[in-house]
Design an enzyme around this catalytic site. Structure first.
Site, PDB file in Angstrom:
ATOM      1  N   THR A 266       0.815  -1.216   0.000  1.00  0.00           N
ATOM      2  CA  THR A 266       0.000   0.000   0.000  1.00  0.00           C
ATOM      3  C   THR A 266       0.845   1.261   0.000  1.00  0.00           C
ATOM      4  O   THR A 266       0.550   2.208  -0.734  1.00  0.00           O
ATOM      5  CB  THR A 266      -0.937   0.012   1.222  1.00  0.00           C
ATOM      6  OG1 THR A 266      -1.760  -1.163   1.198  1.00  0.00           O
ATOM      7  CG2 THR A 266      -1.827   1.244   1.213  1.00  0.00           C
ATOM      8  N   ASN A 267       1.905   1.289   0.821  1.00  0.00           N
ATOM      9  CA  ASN A 267       2.741   2.492   0.945  1.00  0.00           C
ATOM     10  C   ASN A 267       4.218   2.151   0.906  1.00  0.00           C
ATOM     11  O   ASN A 267       4.628   1.033   1.249  1.00  0.00           O
ATOM     12  CB  ASN A 267       2.458   3.213   2.273  1.00  0.00           C
ATOM     13  CG  ASN A 267       1.079   3.824   2.334  1.00  0.00           C
ATOM     14  OD1 ASN A 267       0.708   4.631   1.497  1.00  0.00           O
ATOM     15  ND2 ASN A 267       0.302   3.441   3.341  1.00  0.00           N
TER      16      ASN A 267
ATOM     17  N   VAL B  62       7.542   3.584   2.772  1.00  0.00           N
ATOM     18  CA  VAL B  62       7.983   4.439   3.869  1.00  0.00           C
ATOM     19  C   VAL B  62       9.497   4.615   3.748  1.00  0.00           C
ATOM     20  O   VAL B  62      10.244   3.634   3.714  1.00  0.00           O
ATOM     21  CB  VAL B  62       7.633   3.839   5.243  1.00  0.00           C
ATOM     22  CG1 VAL B  62       8.120   4.750   6.361  1.00  0.00           C
ATOM     23  CG2 VAL B  62       6.129   3.610   5.356  1.00  0.00           C
TER      24      VAL B  62
ATOM     25  N   GLY C 187       8.555 -13.056   2.514  1.00  0.00           N
ATOM     26  CA  GLY C 187       8.495 -11.633   2.218  1.00  0.00           C
ATOM     27  C   GLY C 187       9.518 -10.839   3.012  1.00  0.00           C
ATOM     28  O   GLY C 187       9.828 -11.160   4.169  1.00  0.00           O
TER      29      GLY C 187
ATOM     30  N   ASP D 240       9.327  -7.933   4.418  1.00  0.00           N
ATOM     31  CA  ASP D 240       8.821  -7.331   5.657  1.00  0.00           C
ATOM     32  C   ASP D 240       8.838  -8.325   6.806  1.00  0.00           C
ATOM     33  O   ASP D 240       9.199  -7.984   7.942  1.00  0.00           O
ATOM     34  CB  ASP D 240       7.421  -6.765   5.446  1.00  0.00           C
ATOM     35  CG  ASP D 240       6.443  -7.765   4.824  1.00  0.00           C
ATOM     36  OD1 ASP D 240       6.868  -8.830   4.327  1.00  0.00           O
ATOM     37  OD2 ASP D 240       5.230  -7.464   4.823  1.00  0.00           O
TER      38      ASP D 240
ATOM     39  N   ASP E  26       1.952  -8.315  12.187  1.00  0.00           N
ATOM     40  CA  ASP E  26       2.121  -7.100  11.380  1.00  0.00           C
ATOM     41  C   ASP E  26       0.794  -6.779  10.705  1.00  0.00           C
ATOM     42  O   ASP E  26       0.317  -7.534   9.846  1.00  0.00           O
ATOM     43  CB  ASP E  26       3.221  -7.303  10.339  1.00  0.00           C
ATOM     44  CG  ASP E  26       3.626  -5.999   9.651  1.00  0.00           C
ATOM     45  OD1 ASP E  26       2.855  -5.024   9.713  1.00  0.00           O
ATOM     46  OD2 ASP E  26       4.712  -5.965   9.051  1.00  0.00           O
TER      47      ASP E  26
ATOM     48  N   THR F 274      -1.438  -4.423   4.644  1.00  0.00           N
ATOM     49  CA  THR F 274      -2.447  -4.760   3.642  1.00  0.00           C
ATOM     50  C   THR F 274      -2.980  -6.160   3.922  1.00  0.00           C
ATOM     51  O   THR F 274      -4.187  -6.407   3.885  1.00  0.00           O
ATOM     52  CB  THR F 274      -1.855  -4.675   2.230  1.00  0.00           C
ATOM     53  OG1 THR F 274      -1.264  -3.387   2.047  1.00  0.00           O
ATOM     54  CG2 THR F 274      -2.934  -4.898   1.186  1.00  0.00           C
TER      55      THR F 274
END
Length: 258
Positions: free
Chosen positions: A10-11, A13, A108, A110, A130, A133
Site C-alpha cells: 500500500t505504501n 515508507v 516476504g 517485511d 504485522d 495490507t
C-alpha cells in the site's frame, strides 16, 4: 546517514537514520510504475524541508514486497545520491537468519525484517503480528530462526471486499466501536461489529493456537498501522513496536557494512 525504503503493498515508507535513530520519515503510495526521477522530485524536497542535503546520505537499503519497485528505487539511489543500494535479502544484505520453512526464498522482506528486529530487541520465543495490507502472524524462536506463520486478509482489505461485493452496504471507517455490544442496531454498527470485533477474535484465536503449538512462553510483538488501535481493546500484545520493519532494515544495513 542511512536512507531506508520499506516498500509495502500500500505504501512506501522512507526513513532517514543516524545510527539506529530515525531522524525523519516520509510516506508515499506504492506505485510500481513510479520512476526514479519522480521519487527524486518528491524526496529531495522533503529532505530539504527537514534540513538535510542529498550529500548527507551515504547508505541506502531497500526492502520490498513489490519486486517491480526495486529497479526504480535503485535508479533513484544511483542517479540522485550516487550510492549503490543494498537490497534486503540479497548479496551483502542477506537475511543472516535461519528461515526454517519449506520455501525459504518465498519469505516476504517485511516478515524477515520483522523477525531480525524482533529477535534483536526482545528475548525468547516471539509471535510477531504485522497489521498491513495483509495481516501476518509469524513465529520466531529463541535463537532468532523464522519458523513460519500465518497470512490473513488485512482488516481494510476485508472491508473492501465486503463493500465491493454487496449492493447496499456503505463504506465505513475502521475505528473502535463506541460499545462492546455485538448486537448492532443499524447497518453501519453491524458492519463495524462484524469487521472490528470479528478481527479481534481472529487475531486472538490464531495467536492462542500458535502459542499452544510453540509450547513455550512466547512474547507477542505487534507492528503496523493498526496495532495501536487494537492495543486499546485487547491485552494480547506484550509490545507494540511501530518501527519494527524499519529497525530491521537499519540492522541489516549496519551488519552488511561492518
Amino acid at each position: 546517514m542511512l536512507l531506508a525504503a520499506d516498500v509495502g503493498n500500500t505504501n512506501v515508507v522512507f526513513a532517514l537514520f543516524e545510527g539506529r535513530e530515525i531522524k525523519a520519515r516520509w510516506r508515499i503510495a506504492t506505485d510500481a510504475r513510479r520512476t526514479g526521477d519522480e521519487y527524486a522530485v518528491w524526496l529531495l524536497q522533503l529532505l530539504e524541508i527537514e534540513g538535510y542535503k542529498r550529500e548527507d546520505i551515504d547508505q541506502i537499503i531497500i526492502g520490498s514486497v513489490v519486486p517491480r519497485s526495486i529497479h526504480n528505487l535503485s535508479v533513484l539511489s544511483r542517479k540522485y545520491f550516487d550510492v549503490e543500494p543494498m537490497i534486503a535479502g540479497a548479496g551483502e544484505a542477506d537475511w543472516g537468519i535461519e528461515v526454517d520453512v519449506d520455501e525459504p526464498r518465498s519469505l516476504g522482506a517485511d516478515r524477515a525484517l520483522n523477525a531480525i528486529a524482533a529477535h534483536a530487541k526482545y528475548e525468547g520465543d516471539l509471535v510477531v503480528i504485522d497489521f498491513g495490507t495483509a495481516t501476518t502472524i509469524d513465529a520466531v524462536d529463541f535463537n532468532g530462526a523464522y519458523k513460519g506463520g500465518i497470512i490473513a486478509p488485512g482488516i481494510n482489505l476485508s472491508l473492501d471486499a465486503l463493500v465491493g461485493n454487496t449492493a447496499k452496504l456503505p463504506r465505513i471507517a475502521i475505528e473502535k466501536p463506541s460499545s462492546t455490544s455485538v448486537i448492532g442496531r443499524n447497518t453501519e454498527d453491524q458492519m463495524l461489529i462484524g469487521v472490528f470485533w470479528g478481527y479481534v477474535a481472529l487475531i486472538e484465536g490464531l495467536v492462542d493456537r500458535m502459542k499452544t503449538e510453540i509450547g513455550r512462553p512466547a512474547k507477542v510483538v505487534a507492528t503496523g498501522g493498526l496495532a495501536l488501535l487494537f492495543d486499546e481493546i485487547t491485552d494480547l500484545f506484550d509490545e507494540v513496536d511501530s518501527d519494527l520493519t524499519l529497525d530491521g532494515l537499519a540492522m541489516l544495513a549496519e551488519r552488511a557494512s561492518s
